[in-house]
Write an enzyme that holds these catalytic residues in place. Sequence first.
Site, PDB file in Angstrom:
ATOM      1  CE  LYS A 173      -7.684  -1.842   6.534  1.00 43.75           C
ATOM      2  NZ  LYS A 173      -7.709  -0.361   6.504  1.00 43.75           N
TER       3      LYS A 173
ATOM      4  CD  GLU B  21      -9.407  -0.448   0.688  1.00 40.56           C
ATOM      5  OE1 GLU B  21      -9.502  -0.881   1.850  1.00 40.56           O
ATOM      6  OE2 GLU B  21      -8.332  -0.417   0.059  1.00 40.56           O
TER       7      GLU B  21
ATOM      8  CE  LYS C 237      -4.340  -0.121   0.351  1.00 38.28           C
ATOM      9  NZ  LYS C 237      -5.207  -0.537   1.478  1.00 38.28           N
TER      10      LYS C 237
ATOM     11  CG  ASP D 231      -7.657   2.840   0.345  1.00 33.62           C
ATOM     12  OD1 ASP D 231      -8.856   3.180   0.431  1.00 33.62           O
ATOM     13  OD2 ASP D 231      -6.977   2.495   1.327  1.00 33.62           O
TER      14      ASP D 231
ATOM     15  CE  LYS E  88      -3.956   4.124   2.027  1.00 38.16           C
ATOM     16  NZ  LYS E  88      -5.167   3.593   2.708  1.00 38.16           N
TER      17      LYS E  88
ATOM     18  CG  ASP F 154     -11.071  -0.432   4.893  1.00 34.01           C
ATOM     19  OD1 ASP F 154     -11.327  -1.015   5.960  1.00 34.01           O
ATOM     20  OD2 ASP F 154     -10.017   0.196   4.715  1.00 34.01           O
TER      21      ASP F 154
ATOM     22  N   GLY G 208      -4.236  -3.528   5.803  1.00 32.22           N
ATOM     23  CA  GLY G 208      -3.240  -3.249   6.821  1.00 32.22           C
ATOM     24  C   GLY G 208      -3.522  -1.973   7.582  1.00 32.22           C
TER      25      GLY G 208
ATOM     26  CB  SER H 109      -0.904  -0.003   1.239  1.00 30.33           C
ATOM     27  OG  SER H 109      -1.674   1.167   1.301  1.00 30.33           O
TER      28      SER H 109
END
Length: 369
Positions: free
Chosen positions: A263, A214, A161, A189, A163, A239, A291, A135
């Site tokens: 998670k 996400e 991934k 994400d 952001k 998420d 994570g 990530s």
Amino acid sequence: MKIDKVIIQTLQMPLKFAFETSLGKLVEKDFLLIRLYADGVVGYGESVAMPYPIYNEETTGTVLHMLEKFLIPALMGRSIEHPDEVSQLFAFVRGNRMAKAALEGAVWDAYCKQKGISLARELGGTQSEIAVGVSLGIEPTVDKLLEKIDGYVRAGYKKIKVKIKKGWDIEVIRTIREEFGYDLPLMADANSAYSLDDIDHLQQLDPFKLMMIEQPLGHDDIIDHAKLQAQLSTPICLDESILSAEDARKAVELDACRVVNIKIGRVGGISEAKKVHDVCAAAGIPVWCGGMLEAGVGRAHNIAITSLSHFTIAGDTSASNRYWHEDIIAPEVILSRPGMLAVPEGAGIGYELNEKVIAKHVVAERIFE
């Protein structure tokens, strides 16, 4: 299994690099390490809460308060036949899922050590290795992001991934695709950075064939995600919205998502995480393990849950040296081969604590007995 004593240590550890999302930037992680003593064994748990209430409403401070005032007293001196009982014992406390998960994780570890079985096997895990990705936060420049992606691609990580937020999304994704092509397993994400007013904008991501986007909308939303999914060809992954197996059931029924990120801390523990996995497996919805910048104990719990059969997408549980100069466990989590982590076969989480590293970073300790 009778709970005799609990020790909580507060640690502060610097990250190897600043990690920035649409929610903010972290350069240090403060977290709680839990040691639970029961019938001659010690189980380990870790709180994944952030120092500030930016991901959810919990913080390291609120987790410590809930543990001290409510959750540890509910367990202390009790005999536990199976860790699944813990969530029922904690049912009188609303929310505070990360606090519950931290203590429940230590119970699971102690229980498995008593049985002499690995946590993964006790959970019904079927995979001896798990695929992992990375990530990547919001970087100062696109070139810096491309440089990091190149390094992780060369290291064999199975998913990238990135952001995103408004102003750091369409052109960033376009540049990644131009640089690395469409065979790169790539997802974005958003951490709730958008609203339904941004449908036209988010549709511009569809041509890039992302694995998923996400949590584009509100952290507590399911309904509007269903409206958005109907307008996107890119799968939505939920998420923050999924706090329980019931939430997962509702999201699946409404077609609010086509992937779920599990998670352990967010859903309140390993027992509930397994239930979310089972709901999604029955519905044919793929899952993966996200994570929370975990240190070694939390990372070990993630590896165990990811060994379950329906974790078919590479998760965020990368090697220890991805985030930390040194980890609190021995041995540290390392890649068994490019993009893969071996699932430990030893009893419990399969790792021991590195007391020398812990001693460097402990800032407080509380003992309950």
